[in-house]
Scaffold this motif. Structure first.
Motif, short mmCIF file in Angstrom:
data_model
loop_
_atom_site.label_atom_id
_atom_site.label_comp_id
_atom_site.label_asym_id
_atom_site.label_seq_id
_atom_site.Cartn_x
_atom_site.Cartn_y
_atom_site.Cartn_z
N MET A 85 0.69 3.64 3.32
CA MET A 85 -0.59 3.73 3.81
C MET A 85 -0.60 2.47 4.95
O MET A 85 -0.01 1.21 4.98
N SER A 100 3.02 5.41 8.66
CA SER A 100 4.00 5.50 7.80
C SER A 100 4.90 6.60 7.40
O SER A 100 6.23 6.32 6.85
N TYR A 153 -5.86 1.27 7.68
CA TYR A 153 -6.78 2.23 7.14
C TYR A 153 -6.53 1.89 5.40
O TYR A 153 -8.12 2.55 5.13
N ALA A 154 -5.76 1.43 5.31
CA ALA A 154 -6.05 0.39 3.61
C ALA A 154 -7.46 -0.06 3.80
O ALA A 154 -8.11 -0.14 2.44
N SER A 189 0.38 -1.02 -0.49
CA SER A 189 0.48 0.06 0.11
C SER A 189 0.86 1.02 -0.10
O SER A 189 0.10 2.31 -0.01
N SER A 229 -1.49 5.35 11.95
CA SER A 229 -2.06 5.61 10.93
C SER A 229 -1.01 6.34 10.49
O SER A 229 0.21 5.82 9.79
#
Length: 158
Positions: free
Chosen positions: A8, A26, A12-13, A5, A22
């Protein structure tokens, strides 16, 4: 479907759930990209089975974390510092948000060489995806695209 992802977080994805953890995910991806000199998106190990996160995890588990180091760094950085960054990066990209440290903890972990770090767990989205591979259903057809039929229904009030 790719299991990578980019930056992400998995929660969340997959579920649209966002939290402060989250952002930690990242940040962890960025740390691993900086250490390796490679991007998470588009990175494939030689077997095309792992993305950057999965490859970093594999090397960490095998005790070969220094192999992830960007070769252009040469002898510029300390092996101990690189392994610490890799360790913190892997803590940040753990699959479950509640397993990830807070950003405050991350800053402390990166700034203190003496603090002991917990062992990281499996990262989220660690499987690779080879865009050149085709699945068995698409390889049966000579066409390079498909046309989908769409029906639109218009509702009118009486």
């Amino acid at each position: 479907m790719p299991l990578c992802s980019g930056y992400m977080a998995p929660e969340y994805a997959m579920d649209g759930l966002f939290s402060t953890k989250s952002d930690v995910f990242s940040f962890g991806v960025l740390v691993l990209e900086i250490v390796s000199g490679k991007k998470n998106r588009g990175f494939y190990n030689s077997d095309h089975e792992l993305n950057l996160l999965g490859y970093a995890w594999k090397l960490w588990r095998e005790g070969k974390g220094t192999e992830l180091l960007d070769k252009s760094m040469g002898d510029v950085c300390s092996v101990h510092e690189v392994l610490r960054c890799l360790h913190v990066g892997l803590l940040c990209v753990q699959e479950r948000g509640e397993d990830r440290p807070t950003m405050t903890s991350v800053v402390l972990m990166l700034s203190s060489e003496s603090a002991s770090l917990p062992q990281p767990k499996l990262p989220g989205f660690c499987m690779g995806w080879n865009p050149n591979e085709t699945d068995s259903s698409s390889s049966k057809h000579d066409e390079s695209f498909t046309v989908n039929q769409v029906t639109v229904t218009m509702l009118n009030a009486r």
